[in-house]
Enzyme design. Structure first.
Site, short mmCIF file in Angstrom:
data_model
loop_
_atom_site.label_atom_id
_atom_site.label_comp_id
_atom_site.label_asym_id
_atom_site.label_seq_id
_atom_site.Cartn_x
_atom_site.Cartn_y
_atom_site.Cartn_z
N THR A 35 26.62 -7.06 -4.75
CA THR A 35 25.40 -6.71 -4.02
C THR A 35 25.66 -6.34 -2.57
O THR A 35 25.00 -5.46 -2.02
CB THR A 35 24.44 -7.93 -4.06
OG1 THR A 35 24.16 -8.18 -5.43
CG2 THR A 35 23.16 -7.66 -3.33
N ASP B 39 30.34 -4.75 -10.51
CA ASP B 39 29.50 -5.93 -10.49
C ASP B 39 30.46 -7.07 -10.88
O ASP B 39 31.31 -6.89 -11.77
CB ASP B 39 28.40 -5.78 -11.55
CG ASP B 39 27.43 -6.94 -11.54
OD1 ASP B 39 26.29 -6.72 -11.14
OD2 ASP B 39 27.82 -8.06 -11.92
N SER B 40 30.35 -8.20 -10.24
CA SER B 40 31.40 -9.20 -10.48
C SER B 40 31.34 -9.80 -11.87
O SER B 40 32.24 -10.53 -12.28
CB SER B 40 31.38 -10.29 -9.41
OG SER B 40 30.36 -11.20 -9.64
N SER B 41 30.31 -9.47 -12.66
CA SER B 41 30.36 -9.91 -14.06
C SER B 41 31.43 -9.13 -14.83
O SER B 41 31.79 -9.50 -15.94
CB SER B 41 29.00 -9.81 -14.74
OG SER B 41 28.18 -8.88 -14.11
N THR C 78 28.56 -12.24 -6.05
CA THR C 78 28.49 -13.71 -6.03
C THR C 78 28.65 -14.34 -7.41
O THR C 78 29.06 -15.49 -7.52
CB THR C 78 27.14 -14.18 -5.44
OG1 THR C 78 26.09 -13.56 -6.17
CG2 THR C 78 27.03 -13.84 -3.97
N ASP C 79 28.32 -13.56 -8.48
CA ASP C 79 28.23 -14.20 -9.80
C ASP C 79 29.53 -14.87 -10.24
O ASP C 79 29.51 -15.95 -10.83
CB ASP C 79 27.80 -13.16 -10.85
CG ASP C 79 26.35 -12.74 -10.65
OD1 ASP C 79 25.63 -13.43 -9.89
OD2 ASP C 79 25.93 -11.72 -11.23
N THR D 227 33.34 -32.64 -16.19
CA THR D 227 31.94 -33.04 -16.39
C THR D 227 30.97 -31.88 -16.19
O THR D 227 31.22 -30.98 -15.38
CB THR D 227 31.55 -34.20 -15.45
OG1 THR D 227 30.13 -34.44 -15.59
CG2 THR D 227 31.84 -33.91 -13.98
N GLN D 228 29.87 -31.93 -16.93
CA GLN D 228 28.80 -30.93 -16.74
C GLN D 228 28.04 -31.19 -15.45
O GLN D 228 27.29 -30.33 -14.99
CB GLN D 228 27.81 -31.00 -17.90
CG GLN D 228 28.39 -30.57 -19.22
CD GLN D 228 27.41 -30.70 -20.37
OE1 GLN D 228 26.22 -30.89 -20.17
NE2 GLN D 228 27.93 -30.60 -21.57
N CYS D 229 28.18 -32.40 -14.89
CA CYS D 229 27.46 -32.70 -13.65
C CYS D 229 28.04 -31.85 -12.52
O CYS D 229 29.25 -31.62 -12.47
CB CYS D 229 27.62 -34.17 -13.27
SG CYS D 229 26.90 -35.28 -14.47
N1 ASP Z 1 25.57 -9.27 -9.92
C1 ASP Z 1 26.09 -9.27 -8.58
C2 ASP Z 1 27.59 -9.52 -8.67
O1 ASP Z 1 28.00 -10.63 -8.85
C3 ASP Z 1 25.41 -10.32 -7.76
C4 ASP Z 1 25.90 -10.42 -6.34
O2 ASP Z 1 26.69 -9.67 -5.85
O3 ASP Z 1 25.42 -11.32 -5.67
O4 ASP Z 1 28.34 -8.59 -8.57
#
Ligand code: ASP
Length: 350
Positions: free
Chosen positions: A16, A60-62, A92-93, A279-281
């Site tokens: 983003t 996109d970081s995905s 961020t992802d 842990t999931q926590c």
């Molecule tokens: N979908 C975006 C990414 O991770 C979200 C971001 O940048 O915050 O590439």
């Protein structure tokens, strides 16, 4: 101490932060980073050198994959002597995964490698990207009087907080405070001044920085939930070439105590698959001796991940298997902290 001869390499991977609004349609489109200073004119006032490299096809970081982590290590290794610090602009992802992987791949850093990004594009008036970027740049060149970098480790800087990269998790999809480091204190906080917690920051050891490229992605994550079936578990355990599993358990490391469950886990462990209990926590540590159910997992060979995040645990497994270690060696190294990712005694080398 700010050195005006300092220099930073800014590596733009996508996400983003690098988006601007098309003035006619209002749609978001990637910014050509050669024109970054038009959107962040403050950069010109920083008075140190900032060079920019961008991924040919920003992602996109995905779409982040181990191959791209290797590309990042390659860029940093090739440019390591030329710059005082490195900033990676990243979506961020999956930023916490990338920061974790890089913390293992960049061994014995003497310079900062800081990942940052934003929740709102840099081309939007209310963007959080400018502040994240400008402060990350300042941190990247901050040094003591002897010329040693204040933060020679892989970090994430986001919304005023500098965190050890392999301790972070993304916690919010909308709020500007998108990351937290639950099990390790904040390394620095930016207010009117940047206050560093020097005693909490890693110091480089003897010898040069080492750049590692080998990762083995034959690992997976299983998150337990009430109702998870034997079929689901068995199908996962029979993935071809599977070498390691991060088992996200409940609370302090607990899992079902029924034989159906324990037998499947035991079979996998006997096949040589390394299983690590995290842990999931969001916060706290696995303590496998605390409850009978944790104890049972330990008896069948499941390892404790202590307070390691899932992001750090899974990338650590990729890193260790990537180095061709035997299963026994991987087990040993998983019980040690290699890059400050776990609150246990420091690791030796793999
Ligand atoms: N979908 C975006 C990414 O991770 C979200 C971001 O940048 O915050 O590439």
């Amino acid at each position: 101490m700010l050195d005006h001869n300092a220099s930073v390499l800014l590596i733009y991977t996508g996400g983003t932060i690098g988006m601007i609004e098309d003035t006619t349609t209002g749609a978001l489109k990637p910014l050509n980073f050669d024109y970054l200073s038009e959107y962040v004119p403050e950069l010109k006032r920083l008075r140190f050198k900032i060079d920019i490299i961008q991924f040919e096809h920003p992602i996109d970081s995905s779409d982040m994959y181990p191959e791209k982590w290797k590309d990042l290590v390659r860029i940093i290794e090739d440019n390591y002597p030329l710059y005082d610090g490195f900033i990676i602009l990243h979506g961020t992802d999956t930023m916490a995964y990338s920061a974790s992987a890089l913390s293992f791949m960049l061994e014995n850093l003497s310079k900062p490698v800081i990942l940052t990004g934003s929740q709102l594009p840099i081309g939007k008036i209310r963007t959080d990207g400018k502040e994240n970027l400008i402060t990350a740049l300042e941190i990247a060149v901050d040094k003591d009087r002897q010329g040693n970098a204040f933060v020679p480790e892989v970090c994430i800087f986001f919304q005023n907080l500098l965190m050890r990269g392999n301790r972070t998790s993304k916690i919010n999809a909308a709020n500007f405070k998108a990351f937290n480091s639950f099990n390790y204190p904040i390394l620095a906080e930016a207010g009117t001044n940047i206050i560093y917690q020097h005693n909490l920051i890693l110091k480089p050891g003897e010898g040069p920085t080492k750049f590692h490229y080998w990762l083995d992605p034959n690992v997976t994550i299983i998150k337990l939930f009430p109702g998870i079936s034997a079929d689901t578990l068995r199908a996962t355990m029979s993935i071809p070439h599977l070498k390691g599993i991060i088992l996200e358990t409940y609370g302090a490391g607990n899992a079902p105590t029924g034989n159906w469950f324990l037998n499947i886990i035991k079979e996998a462990a006997e096949k040589g698959i390394i299983i690590v209990n995290v842990t999931q926590c969001a916060s706290g540590s696995v303590e496998m001796d605390r409850y009978q159910s944790g104890e049972m997992l330990k008896e069948i060979g499941v390892l404790s991940g202590y307070d390691t995040t899932t992001e750090a645990a899974v990338t650590k497994l990729m890193f260790l298997f990537g180095h061709g270690l035997s299963r026994e060696e991987v087990r040993e190294q998983m019980e040690l902290s290699l890059a400050g990712e776990t609150t246990i005694h420091s690791g030796n080398k793999y």
